[in-house]
Design an enzyme around this catalytic site. Structure first.
Site, PDB file in Angstrom:
ATOM      1  N   LYS A   1       1.160   3.880  -4.457  1.00 16.56           N
ATOM      2  CA  LYS A   1       1.145   4.375  -3.172  1.00 16.56           C
ATOM      3  C   LYS A   1       2.995   4.554  -2.871  1.00 16.56           C
ATOM      4  O   LYS A   1       3.612   3.430  -2.927  1.00 16.56           O
ATOM      5  CB  LYS A   1       0.711   3.542  -1.957  1.00 16.56           C
ATOM      6  CG  LYS A   1       1.013   4.193  -0.758  1.00 16.56           C
ATOM      7  CD  LYS A   1       0.696   3.159   0.532  1.00 16.56           C
ATOM      8  CE  LYS A   1       1.348   1.819   0.400  1.00 16.56           C
ATOM      9  NZ  LYS A   1       2.798   1.923   0.736  1.00 16.56           N
TER      10      LYS A   1
ATOM     11  N   PRO B   1       3.514  -2.478 -11.291  1.00 17.83           N
ATOM     12  CA  PRO B   1       4.163  -3.784 -10.954  1.00 17.83           C
ATOM     13  C   PRO B   1       3.705  -4.286  -9.895  1.00 17.83           C
ATOM     14  O   PRO B   1       3.154  -3.675  -9.000  1.00 17.83           O
ATOM     15  CB  PRO B   1       5.767  -3.396 -10.926  1.00 17.83           C
ATOM     16  CG  PRO B   1       5.596  -2.026 -10.870  1.00 17.83           C
ATOM     17  CD  PRO B   1       4.676  -1.510 -11.357  1.00 17.83           C
ATOM     18  N   VAL B   2       3.746  -5.495  -9.788  1.00 17.24           N
ATOM     19  CA  VAL B   2       3.177  -6.456  -8.824  1.00 17.24           C
ATOM     20  C   VAL B   2       4.476  -6.800  -7.612  1.00 17.24           C
ATOM     21  O   VAL B   2       5.451  -6.984  -8.205  1.00 17.24           O
ATOM     22  CB  VAL B   2       2.568  -7.793  -9.321  1.00 17.24           C
ATOM     23  CG1 VAL B   2       2.285  -8.750  -8.045  1.00 17.24           C
ATOM     24  CG2 VAL B   2       1.508  -7.527 -10.236  1.00 17.24           C
ATOM     25  N   ALA B   3       4.113  -6.853  -6.382  1.00 17.31           N
ATOM     26  CA  ALA B   3       5.013  -7.297  -5.379  1.00 17.31           C
ATOM     27  C   ALA B   3       6.340  -6.256  -5.503  1.00 17.31           C
ATOM     28  O   ALA B   3       7.219  -6.541  -5.651  1.00 17.31           O
ATOM     29  CB  ALA B   3       5.543  -8.875  -5.286  1.00 17.31           C
TER      30      ALA B   3
ATOM     31  N   GLY C   1       6.186  -2.805  -3.723  1.00 15.49           N
ATOM     32  CA  GLY C   1       6.346  -1.858  -2.558  1.00 15.49           C
ATOM     33  C   GLY C   1       5.618  -0.584  -3.017  1.00 15.49           C
ATOM     34  O   GLY C   1       6.144   0.559  -2.311  1.00 15.49           O
ATOM     35  N   ILE C   2       4.897  -0.501  -3.946  1.00 10.84           N
ATOM     36  CA  ILE C   2       4.033   0.561  -4.143  1.00 10.84           C
ATOM     37  C   ILE C   2       2.527   0.388  -3.963  1.00 10.84           C
ATOM     38  O   ILE C   2       1.759   1.039  -4.366  1.00 10.84           O
ATOM     39  CB  ILE C   2       4.349   1.122  -5.718  1.00 10.84           C
ATOM     40  CG1 ILE C   2       4.028  -0.076  -6.654  1.00 10.84           C
ATOM     41  CG2 ILE C   2       5.792   1.705  -5.904  1.00 10.84           C
ATOM     42  CD1 ILE C   2       4.402   0.422  -8.020  1.00 10.84           C
TER      43      ILE C   2
ATOM     44  N   GLY D   1       0.240  -1.767  -5.098  1.00 11.42           N
ATOM     45  CA  GLY D   1      -0.557  -1.886  -6.289  1.00 11.42           C
ATOM     46  C   GLY D   1      -1.806  -2.693  -5.922  1.00 11.42           C
ATOM     47  O   GLY D   1      -2.898  -2.253  -6.157  1.00 11.42           O
TER      48      GLY D   1
ATOM     49  N   SER E   1      -3.092  -3.157  -2.787  1.00 10.43           N
ATOM     50  CA  SER E   1      -3.889  -2.450  -1.684  1.00 10.43           C
ATOM     51  C   SER E   1      -4.652  -1.611  -2.485  1.00 10.43           C
ATOM     52  O   SER E   1      -5.627  -1.147  -1.878  1.00 10.43           O
ATOM     53  CB  SER E   1      -2.801  -2.126  -0.754  1.00 10.43           C
ATOM     54  OG  SER E   1      -2.380  -3.115  -0.156  1.00 10.43           O
TER      55      SER E   1
ATOM     56  N   ASP F   1      -2.069  -2.014   4.014  1.00 14.64           N
ATOM     57  CA  ASP F   1      -1.834  -0.793   3.274  1.00 14.64           C
ATOM     58  C   ASP F   1      -3.233  -0.197   2.736  1.00 14.64           C
ATOM     59  O   ASP F   1      -3.322   0.861   2.203  1.00 14.64           O
ATOM     60  CB  ASP F   1      -1.038  -1.035   2.047  1.00 14.64           C
ATOM     61  CG  ASP F   1       0.405  -0.791   2.760  1.00 14.64           C
ATOM     62  OD1 ASP F   1       0.560  -0.380   3.878  1.00 14.64           O
ATOM     63  OD2 ASP F   1       1.456  -1.233   2.144  1.00 14.64           O
TER      64      ASP F   1
END
EC number: 2.7.1.148
Length: 291
Positions: free
Chosen positions: A11, A97-99, A101-102, A104, A106, A139
């Site tokens: 996202k 990737p984790v944490a 801002g995209i 993942g 959610s 999100d």
């Protein structure tokens, strides 16, 4: 029944205006134009008597403890809201990737709800599905039907699907996980405080590529500046994107550390991704399309 499969795409917040902190619950009120990328995690569901989760893939390690994963959290919320819900074993292949801002985690949670809804013959707008999405995270509702739209409120107010042109883009994550809480702390808003700034541009129902750029270019991500104080490498990633031929706009997504750039065409995006990979081989770099 055979294995059910769905994708959980990244996202991307093309814009992210923070309006202030709500006096009632202290949540940050926002307006954000959200699009989704071609790059994604993959989630499978094998129908069975119990809810379980197995995680594999290049970013499986940083995904955290299985029992606290948002996939299981979302599934449990739905099971609590629907008597006799058919369950099963989830298999998550982590590419995002984790944490970062995209969204993942959610998007993974929303994918779990989609698969359980499919297994049980539930529509995505079924009240218990919506309630489970909201209970899992701010999100998650926008990721249930991963198509471009506006988010408002604390993320719970979802606008209609927008007809955005598919945009050639590159996503870059410099390998630094960034939690949302420190970024909001750096933003420094007190409960009830409003954030000054120009209003979000009006977004039409159908936009070609130039019109999308016309909307997002004068907008902003209000979390970008505070995120730079938490993870200064975000600025380096943005600088690398802006330096690439054909870059029309570069910006951070969400609370970071992933940044994105819109390019003139797919060829320019591919060349930019190659150049950034060569310069920073340890970074996560993906040419993609956003829509």
């Amino acid at each position: 029944m055979s294995v059910l499969t769905t994708r959980a795409p990244a996202k991307i917040n093309l814009t992210l205006h923070i309006l202030g902190r709500r006096p009632g619950d202290g949540y940050h009120a926002l307006e954000s134009l959200v699009a989704f990328a071609d790059v994604a995690d993959t989630l499978e569901l094998v129908p069975g008597p119990d809810l379980t989760l197995d995680i594999s893939g290049p970013t499986a390690g940083p995904a955290g403890p299985l029992d606290d994963n948002l996939v299981l959290r979302a599934a449990r919320h739905l099971a609590a809201g629907v008597d006799g819900l058919r369950l099963g074993a989830f298999r998550l292949h982590k590419q995002l990737p984790v944490a970062a801002g995209i969204g993942g985690g959610s998007s993974d949670a929303a994918a779990a709800l989609r698969l359980l809804a499919e297994l049980n013959g539930l529509a995505l707008d079924y009240p218990a599905v919506i309630a489970a999405a909201r209970a899992t995270g701010a999100d998650v509702p926008v990721c249930l039907d991963p198509r471009a739209r506006m988010m408002r409120g604390a993320g719970e107010e979802i606008g209609p699907v927008l007809g955005l042109a598919s945009l050639p883009a590159v996503l870059v994550n410099p390998g630094v996980p960034v939690s949302t809480a420190p970024v909001f702390k750096a933003l420094g808003l007190a409960v009830g405080q409003q954030l000054d700034g120009a209003e979000h541009p009006v977004v039409g129902a159908s936009l070609d590529a130039d019109a999308v750029l016309g909307v997002i270019a004068p907008a902003r991500n209000d979390l970008e500046a505070p995120a730079l104080t938490v993870a200064p490498v975000i600025g380096e990633a943005l600088g690398l994107l802006w330096a690439q031929a054909g870059c029309r706009l570069a910006r951070m997504s969400g609370s970071g550390a992933t940044v994105f750039a819109i390019f003139s065409d797919d060829g320019a995006a591919e060349m930019a991704a190659g150049a950034i990979r060569a310069a920073q081989p340890g970074w996560w770099v993906e040419p993609t399309r956003l829509a």
